[in-house]
Design an enzyme around this catalytic site. Sequence first.
Site, short mmCIF file in Angstrom:
data_model
loop_
_atom_site.label_atom_id
_atom_site.label_comp_id
_atom_site.label_asym_id
_atom_site.label_seq_id
_atom_site.Cartn_x
_atom_site.Cartn_y
_atom_site.Cartn_z
N HIS A 225 -0.73 0.17 -9.87
CA HIS A 225 -1.44 -0.76 -8.95
C HIS A 225 -1.90 -1.99 -9.73
O HIS A 225 -3.10 -2.31 -9.78
CB HIS A 225 -2.63 -0.07 -8.26
CG HIS A 225 -3.05 -0.77 -7.00
ND1 HIS A 225 -3.42 -0.11 -5.85
CD2 HIS A 225 -3.14 -2.09 -6.69
CE1 HIS A 225 -3.72 -0.99 -4.91
NE2 HIS A 225 -3.56 -2.21 -5.39
N ARG B 157 0.85 -1.19 0.00
CA ARG B 157 0.00 0.00 0.00
C ARG B 157 0.89 1.24 0.00
O ARG B 157 1.94 1.27 0.66
CB ARG B 157 -0.89 0.04 1.24
CG ARG B 157 -2.07 -0.92 1.19
CD ARG B 157 -3.11 -0.51 0.14
NE ARG B 157 -4.26 -1.39 0.10
CZ ARG B 157 -4.43 -2.39 -0.77
NH1 ARG B 157 -3.51 -2.64 -1.68
NH2 ARG B 157 -5.51 -3.12 -0.75
C1 GLV Z 1 -5.14 -5.01 -4.19
O1 GLV Z 1 -4.39 -4.14 -3.88
C2 GLV Z 1 -5.85 -5.84 -3.26
O2 GLV Z 1 -5.84 -5.54 -2.06
O3 GLV Z 1 -6.44 -6.85 -3.68
#
Ligand code: GLV
Length: 308
Positions: A271, A223
């Site tokens: 991401h 994160r």
């Molecule tokens: C992605 O970041 C998830 O938490 O699945």
Amino acid sequence: MSILLATDFEPNELADWRRMLEETLPDERFVTEHREAGIDIALVANPPPGALRDLPGLRLIQSMWAGVDKLLADTTVPPEVPLARMVDPAMSAAMAETALWAVLGLHRGYFDYARQQQAREWRVLPQRRADEVHVVVLGLGAMGAACARQLAALGYRVSGWATRAAAVDGVAAHTGEAALSTLLHEADIVLNLLPLTAATRGLFDSERFTGMKRSASLVNLARGAHVVEADLIAALDRGLLQRAVLDVFATEPLPAEHPLWAHPKVTVLPHAAAQTDLRSATRVAVDNVRALRAGRPVAHLVDRGKGY
Ligand code: GLV
């Protein structure tokens, strides 16, 4: 009873997913409107804040995402309703692939070679053996353990660190703040796969970077809020750290004007390190729906006190 689908999916993706669910669970009724009566289960993927407000019959929230930090931060998510996170072998495999790519890229200089190519520069960089590269994996949950295992199989010297003791074959596992400082001091590559909790938020700040080797690199696949981005940029600029490979950011999408985009020592991913594979993740979610309906225990429940 109905199952609420609360997501930020595009209409086409939502329709495909709904079809998949209806085929797998033909006796269930799936709804996307929070106002519908009789909702007792919610399947959620990055739901808008407030999506789970005022659902008195709710008995299970199943996240289609592995990380539940955003759900736990949403004060409208009822705290007494069991919350399950997504633990999907396909997602762990995807994460391990990204981790291997990043570690190989750092170890074998491929990120530097990509820059050299732009400058048409023909220069061979020193080559180290994998067992000379110490990779420290932070977080030994399903995804961290999969990464650690595969890195060890490639011959890297792998250490793991987790808040709870965890055993992974071929990996020296540690817990505790003292071990964390020592490991970060010794690591050539730090791979972050910790859950985001009150204890891990801002873990990587200027003090941590000062305690790391100048030749070390950070790979953050967890994160964005684990890293104080201004401190990271300062550490890279001051040569306290060699390189960062980042999949996650404090603000996502990463704003166009953000200095990380163009930083010569930073590689940015959008991401995408381990996206939810809806085919396999749906099987995991469906198992939990069936378990709840049959009165069996639901898997992968979040401990709200711990935050994951
Ligand atoms: C992605 O970041 C998830 O938490 O699945």
